[in-house]
Design an enzyme around this catalytic site. Structure first.
Site, PDB file in Angstrom:
ATOM      1  N   GLU A 170       0.882  -1.035   0.097  1.00  0.00           N
ATOM      2  CA  GLU A 170      -0.027   0.093  -0.066  1.00  0.00           C
ATOM      3  C   GLU A 170       0.824   1.299  -0.045  1.00  0.00           C
ATOM      4  O   GLU A 170       0.314   2.261  -0.632  1.00  0.00           O
ATOM      5  CB  GLU A 170      -0.855   0.180   1.343  1.00  0.00           C
ATOM      6  CG  GLU A 170      -1.971   1.214   1.190  1.00  0.00           C
ATOM      7  CD  GLU A 170      -2.718   1.261   2.652  1.00  0.00           C
ATOM      8  OE1 GLU A 170      -4.056   1.943   2.337  1.00  0.00           O
ATOM      9  OE2 GLU A 170      -1.935   0.984   3.508  1.00  0.00           O
ATOM     10  N   GLU A 171       1.775   1.248   0.824  1.00  0.00           N
ATOM     11  CA  GLU A 171       2.969   2.329   0.829  1.00  0.00           C
ATOM     12  C   GLU A 171       3.698   2.705  -0.186  1.00  0.00           C
ATOM     13  O   GLU A 171       4.484   3.426  -0.551  1.00  0.00           O
ATOM     14  CB  GLU A 171       3.723   2.402   1.959  1.00  0.00           C
ATOM     15  CG  GLU A 171       2.861   1.914   3.596  1.00  0.00           C
ATOM     16  CD  GLU A 171       1.916   3.298   3.744  1.00  0.00           C
ATOM     17  OE1 GLU A 171       1.949   4.439   3.142  1.00  0.00           O
ATOM     18  OE2 GLU A 171       0.904   3.059   4.314  1.00  0.00           O
ATOM     19  N   HIS A 188       2.461   7.031  11.459  1.00  0.00           N
ATOM     20  CA  HIS A 188       3.756   6.792  10.546  1.00  0.00           C
ATOM     21  C   HIS A 188       4.814   7.360  11.231  1.00  0.00           C
ATOM     22  O   HIS A 188       5.803   8.166  10.650  1.00  0.00           O
ATOM     23  CB  HIS A 188       3.565   7.692   9.121  1.00  0.00           C
ATOM     24  CG  HIS A 188       2.740   6.642   8.223  1.00  0.00           C
ATOM     25  ND1 HIS A 188       2.662   6.889   6.982  1.00  0.00           N
ATOM     26  CD2 HIS A 188       2.435   5.511   8.422  1.00  0.00           C
ATOM     27  CE1 HIS A 188       1.928   5.973   6.255  1.00  0.00           C
ATOM     28  NE2 HIS A 188       1.590   5.051   7.328  1.00  0.00           N
ATOM     29  N   GLU A 220      -9.263   1.584   6.490  1.00  0.00           N
ATOM     30  CA  GLU A 220      -7.982   2.517   6.582  1.00  0.00           C
ATOM     31  C   GLU A 220      -7.759   2.879   7.886  1.00  0.00           C
ATOM     32  O   GLU A 220      -8.662   2.476   8.900  1.00  0.00           O
ATOM     33  CB  GLU A 220      -8.116   3.674   5.799  1.00  0.00           C
ATOM     34  CG  GLU A 220      -8.087   3.712   4.458  1.00  0.00           C
ATOM     35  CD  GLU A 220      -6.619   3.174   3.892  1.00  0.00           C
ATOM     36  OE1 GLU A 220      -5.781   3.299   4.739  1.00  0.00           O
ATOM     37  OE2 GLU A 220      -6.439   2.518   2.789  1.00  0.00           O
TER      38      GLU A 220
END
Length: 275
Positions: free
Chosen positions: A27-28, A130, A54
Protein backbone atom coordinates in the site's frame (compact mmCIF):
# COMPACT_ATOMS: atom_id res chain seq x y z
CA UNK A 1 -11.24 -9.03 8.63
CA UNK A 2 -10.24 -12.58 9.56
CA UNK A 3 -12.69 -12.58 12.45
CA UNK A 4 -15.51 -11.32 10.21
CA UNK A 5 -14.62 -13.91 7.59
CA UNK A 6 -14.70 -16.65 10.22
CA UNK A 7 -18.06 -15.47 11.58
CA UNK A 8 -19.67 -15.31 8.15
CA UNK A 9 -18.36 -18.75 7.24
CA UNK A 10 -20.00 -20.21 10.35
CA UNK A 11 -23.30 -18.39 9.88
CA UNK A 12 -26.36 -20.47 9.03
CA UNK A 13 -27.83 -17.61 6.99
CA UNK A 14 -26.49 -17.47 3.45
CA UNK A 15 -25.67 -14.11 1.91
CA UNK A 16 -27.50 -13.11 -1.25
CA UNK A 17 -24.26 -11.87 -2.82
CA UNK A 18 -20.67 -12.98 -2.58
CA UNK A 19 -18.27 -11.05 -0.35
CA UNK A 20 -14.59 -10.78 -1.29
CA UNK A 21 -12.00 -10.20 1.45
CA UNK A 22 -8.97 -8.52 -0.07
CA UNK A 23 -5.80 -8.27 2.03
CA UNK A 24 -3.61 -5.78 0.18
CA UNK A 25 0.12 -5.42 0.42
CA UNK A 26 2.41 -2.74 -1.03
CA UNK A 27 0.00 0.00 0.00
CA UNK A 28 2.80 2.39 0.85
CA UNK A 29 4.42 1.69 -2.52
CA UNK A 30 1.92 3.55 -4.72
CA UNK A 31 -0.98 1.19 -3.87
CA UNK A 32 0.29 -1.55 -6.19
CA UNK A 33 -1.74 -4.44 -4.79
CA UNK A 34 -5.14 -2.81 -5.13
CA UNK A 35 -4.22 -1.60 -8.61
CA UNK A 36 -3.15 -5.07 -9.64
CA UNK A 37 -6.35 -6.61 -8.33
CA UNK A 38 -8.84 -4.18 -9.84
CA UNK A 39 -7.12 -4.12 -13.25
CA UNK A 40 -6.03 -7.76 -13.65
CA UNK A 41 -7.95 -10.16 -11.40
CA UNK A 42 -10.80 -12.13 -12.92
CA UNK A 43 -13.10 -11.29 -9.98
CA UNK A 44 -12.71 -7.53 -10.42
CA UNK A 45 -15.46 -7.21 -13.03
CA UNK A 46 -18.01 -8.85 -10.71
CA UNK A 47 -17.62 -6.26 -7.93
CA UNK A 48 -20.49 -3.80 -7.52
CA UNK A 49 -19.36 -2.01 -4.33
CA UNK A 50 -16.54 -2.12 -1.80
CA UNK A 51 -15.77 -1.19 1.80
CA UNK A 52 -12.21 0.05 2.25
CA UNK A 53 -10.66 -0.16 5.73
CA UNK A 54 -8.07 2.46 6.62
CA UNK A 55 -6.35 3.81 9.71
CA UNK A 56 -4.66 7.13 10.33
CA UNK A 57 -4.69 6.69 14.10
CA UNK A 58 -4.93 4.10 16.84
CA UNK A 59 -8.69 3.95 17.40
CA UNK A 60 -11.80 5.95 18.02
CA UNK A 61 -14.95 5.78 15.96
CA UNK A 62 -14.51 4.51 12.43
CA UNK A 63 -15.15 7.58 10.27
CA UNK A 64 -16.65 7.38 6.80
CA UNK A 65 -14.63 10.06 5.04
CA UNK A 66 -15.20 9.14 1.39
CA UNK A 67 -18.15 7.67 -0.50
CA UNK A 68 -19.29 7.33 -4.06
CA UNK A 69 -18.69 8.46 -6.65
CA UNK A 70 -22.40 9.19 -7.09
CA UNK A 71 -24.44 6.02 -6.34
CA UNK A 72 -26.42 7.44 -3.39
CA UNK A 73 -27.89 3.98 -2.81
CA UNK A 74 -24.58 2.98 -1.20
CA UNK A 75 -24.82 5.69 1.46
CA UNK A 76 -28.45 4.73 2.09
CA UNK A 77 -27.39 1.11 2.47
CA UNK A 78 -24.70 2.10 4.97
CA UNK A 79 -27.17 4.15 7.03
CA UNK A 80 -29.66 1.28 6.86
CA UNK A 81 -27.16 -1.40 7.89
CA UNK A 82 -24.80 0.32 10.35
CA UNK A 83 -25.94 0.43 13.96
CA UNK A 84 -23.84 3.49 14.75
CA UNK A 85 -23.15 5.32 11.46
CA UNK A 86 -20.52 8.04 11.67
CA UNK A 87 -19.53 10.08 8.62
CA UNK A 88 -18.41 13.56 7.63
CA UNK A 89 -18.98 15.42 4.37
CA UNK A 90 -16.39 17.97 5.49
CA UNK A 91 -13.82 15.18 5.88
CA UNK A 92 -14.48 14.02 2.32
CA UNK A 93 -14.10 17.54 0.92
CA UNK A 94 -10.87 18.12 2.85
CA UNK A 95 -9.36 14.76 1.88
CA UNK A 96 -10.26 14.99 -1.80
CA UNK A 97 -9.06 18.60 -1.99
CA UNK A 98 -5.48 17.37 -1.59
CA UNK A 99 -4.78 19.29 1.62
CA UNK A 100 -3.90 16.03 3.37
CA UNK A 101 -0.88 14.48 1.57
CA UNK A 102 -2.20 10.92 1.55
CA UNK A 103 -4.11 8.45 -0.59
CA UNK A 104 -6.05 5.21 -0.13
CA UNK A 105 -7.14 2.19 -2.13
CA UNK A 106 -10.49 3.98 -2.52
CA UNK A 107 -9.08 6.11 -5.34
CA UNK A 108 -7.66 3.05 -7.13
CA UNK A 109 -10.99 1.20 -7.11
CA UNK A 110 -12.83 4.37 -8.11
CA UNK A 111 -10.56 5.58 -10.90
CA UNK A 112 -9.33 2.29 -12.39
CA UNK A 113 -12.28 0.03 -11.64
CA UNK A 114 -15.15 2.52 -11.78
CA UNK A 115 -16.53 0.90 -8.61
CA UNK A 116 -18.38 2.86 -5.90
CA UNK A 117 -17.40 2.32 -2.30
CA UNK A 118 -17.12 3.50 1.27
CA UNK A 119 -13.82 4.57 2.84
CA UNK A 120 -13.56 4.18 6.63
CA UNK A 121 -10.67 5.04 8.92
CA UNK A 122 -9.62 5.43 12.54
CA UNK A 123 -8.26 8.93 13.21
CA UNK A 124 -7.80 9.20 16.99
CA UNK A 125 -4.23 10.15 18.02
CA UNK A 126 -3.37 10.62 14.37
CA UNK A 127 -0.30 12.65 15.25
CA UNK A 128 1.68 9.45 15.89
CA UNK A 129 0.67 8.00 12.51
CA UNK A 130 3.77 6.83 10.57
CA UNK A 131 6.11 7.75 13.40
CA UNK A 132 8.25 5.61 15.70
CA UNK A 133 5.43 5.79 18.26
CA UNK A 134 3.00 4.07 15.91
CA UNK A 135 3.21 0.68 17.64
CA UNK A 136 0.70 -2.12 18.07
CA UNK A 137 0.49 -1.72 21.85
CA UNK A 138 -1.18 1.67 21.37
CA UNK A 139 -4.04 0.28 19.29
CA UNK A 140 -7.36 0.56 21.14
CA UNK A 141 -8.82 -2.95 21.17
CA UNK A 142 -12.35 -1.72 21.91
CA UNK A 143 -12.22 0.26 18.66
CA UNK A 144 -11.25 -2.89 16.78
CA UNK A 145 -14.18 -4.69 18.42
CA UNK A 146 -16.58 -1.92 17.48
CA UNK A 147 -15.32 -1.78 13.90
CA UNK A 148 -15.63 -5.55 13.53
CA UNK A 149 -19.19 -5.45 14.81
CA UNK A 150 -20.15 -2.60 12.48
CA UNK A 151 -18.58 -4.31 9.47
CA UNK A 152 -20.25 -7.60 10.29
CA UNK A 153 -23.60 -5.84 10.38
CA UNK A 154 -22.78 -4.11 7.10
CA UNK A 155 -22.45 -7.49 5.45
CA UNK A 156 -26.25 -7.24 5.28
CA UNK A 157 -25.74 -4.79 2.41
CA UNK A 158 -26.46 -7.76 0.18
CA UNK A 159 -29.93 -8.01 1.75
CA UNK A 160 -30.75 -4.41 0.91
CA UNK A 161 -33.03 -5.14 -2.04
CA UNK A 162 -32.98 -3.03 -5.18
CA UNK A 163 -36.72 -2.49 -4.83
CA UNK A 164 -36.21 -0.79 -1.48
CA UNK A 165 -33.43 1.30 -2.94
CA UNK A 166 -35.65 2.41 -5.84
CA UNK A 167 -38.49 3.39 -3.52
CA UNK A 168 -36.15 5.43 -1.30
CA UNK A 169 -34.52 7.13 -4.29
CA UNK A 170 -37.89 7.97 -5.86
CA UNK A 171 -39.10 9.50 -2.59
CA UNK A 172 -35.86 11.42 -2.17
CA UNK A 173 -36.01 12.76 -5.73
CA UNK A 174 -39.67 13.72 -5.37
CA UNK A 175 -39.05 15.54 -2.08
CA UNK A 176 -35.99 17.31 -3.47
CA UNK A 177 -37.93 18.46 -6.55
CA UNK A 178 -40.82 19.78 -4.43
CA UNK A 179 -38.41 21.54 -2.08
CA UNK A 180 -36.43 22.95 -4.99
CA UNK A 181 -39.58 24.33 -6.64
CA UNK A 182 -40.76 25.84 -3.36
CA UNK A 183 -37.41 27.53 -2.77
CA UNK A 184 -37.28 28.90 -6.30
CA UNK A 185 -40.86 30.16 -6.06
CA UNK A 186 -40.19 31.77 -2.70
CA UNK A 187 -37.09 33.60 -3.88
CA UNK A 188 -38.87 34.61 -7.08
CA UNK A 189 -41.59 36.43 -5.14
CA UNK A 190 -39.05 37.91 -2.75
CA UNK A 191 -37.04 39.25 -5.68
CA UNK A 192 -40.14 40.64 -7.36
CA UNK A 193 -41.43 42.34 -4.23
CA UNK A 194 -38.14 43.77 -3.06
CA UNK A 195 -35.31 43.09 -5.48
CA UNK A 196 -32.98 45.66 -3.98
CA UNK A 197 -33.20 44.25 -0.46
CA UNK A 198 -32.68 40.76 -1.77
CA UNK A 199 -29.44 41.60 -3.57
CA UNK A 200 -28.25 43.69 -0.63
CA UNK A 201 -28.73 40.77 1.74
CA UNK A 202 -27.15 38.37 -0.74
CA UNK A 203 -24.14 40.66 -1.18
CA UNK A 204 -23.74 40.98 2.58
CA UNK A 205 -23.82 37.20 3.04
CA UNK A 206 -21.35 36.71 0.19
CA UNK A 207 -19.04 39.31 1.69
CA UNK A 208 -19.19 37.60 5.09
CA UNK A 209 -18.37 34.22 3.52
CA UNK A 210 -15.40 35.62 1.59
CA UNK A 211 -14.12 37.45 4.68
CA UNK A 212 -14.50 34.29 6.74
CA UNK A 213 -12.63 32.23 4.14
CA UNK A 214 -9.78 34.75 4.07
CA UNK A 215 -9.60 34.71 7.88
CA UNK A 216 -9.47 30.91 8.00
CA UNK A 217 -6.74 30.87 5.35
CA UNK A 218 -4.72 33.40 7.34
CA UNK A 219 -5.03 31.19 10.42
CA UNK A 220 -3.97 28.16 8.37
CA UNK A 221 -0.91 29.98 6.99
CA UNK A 222 0.05 31.11 10.48
CA UNK A 223 -0.28 27.55 11.85
CA UNK A 224 1.91 26.29 8.99
CA UNK A 225 4.56 28.97 9.56
CA UNK A 226 4.98 27.99 13.22
CA UNK A 227 5.35 24.32 12.23
CA UNK A 228 1.97 23.09 13.52
CA UNK A 229 0.22 22.43 10.20
CA UNK A 230 -1.32 19.10 11.32
CA UNK A 231 -1.97 19.97 14.94
CA UNK A 232 -5.71 19.92 14.28
CA UNK A 233 -5.52 16.34 12.98
CA UNK A 234 -5.41 14.74 16.44
CA UNK A 235 -8.80 15.83 17.70
CA UNK A 236 -11.81 17.34 15.99
CA UNK A 237 -12.19 19.95 18.74
CA UNK A 238 -8.78 21.40 17.94
CA UNK A 239 -9.88 22.22 14.40
CA UNK A 240 -13.11 23.72 15.76
CA UNK A 241 -11.13 25.94 18.13
CA UNK A 242 -8.58 27.00 15.51
CA UNK A 243 -10.79 27.57 12.51
CA UNK A 244 -14.36 27.48 13.79
CA UNK A 245 -13.79 30.24 16.35
CA UNK A 246 -12.08 32.47 13.79
CA UNK A 247 -14.88 31.89 11.29
CA UNK A 248 -17.67 32.64 13.80
CA UNK A 249 -15.94 35.79 15.06
CA UNK A 250 -15.48 37.04 11.50
CA UNK A 251 -19.12 36.39 10.61
CA UNK A 252 -20.33 38.22 13.70
CA UNK A 253 -17.96 41.11 13.02
CA UNK A 254 -19.11 41.60 9.41
CA UNK A 255 -22.81 41.52 10.30
CA UNK A 256 -22.29 43.74 13.34
CA UNK A 257 -20.52 46.37 11.23
CA UNK A 258 -23.25 46.17 8.61
CA UNK A 259 -25.92 46.63 11.27
CA UNK A 260 -24.08 49.53 12.88
CA UNK A 261 -23.21 51.53 9.75
CA UNK A 262 -25.30 50.45 6.76
CA UNK A 263 -28.68 49.81 8.36
CA UNK A 264 -28.26 52.74 10.75
CA UNK A 265 -27.67 55.08 7.81
CA UNK A 266 -30.71 53.76 5.99
CA UNK A 267 -32.93 54.22 9.04
CA UNK A 268 -31.77 57.78 9.70
CA UNK A 269 -32.31 58.69 6.05
CA UNK A 270 -35.99 57.74 6.13
CA UNK A 271 -38.39 60.74 6.41
CA UNK A 272 -40.33 61.15 9.62
CA UNK A 273 -44.01 60.31 9.49
CA UNK A 274 -46.35 63.24 10.06
CA UNK A 275 -49.50 62.59 11.98
Amino acid sequence: MLEILYTLSKSSEALQHAVIFLFNGAEENILQASHGFITQHEWAKSIRAFINLEAAGVGGKELVFQTGPENPWLVQAYVFAAKHPFASVVAQEIFQSGIIPADTDFRIYRDFGNVPGIDLAFIENGYIYHTKYDTSDRILTDSIQRAGYELLVQSSLGHYHNYTVRVILILMIACSRIYDCWVKLFFFFVAINNLKKFFTAFGLILLSWISTLVTVLIVAVFISLIGRSLSWYTHFYVSVFLYGTAAVVKLILVHSLAKKFYYKVRLTSLPLLEW
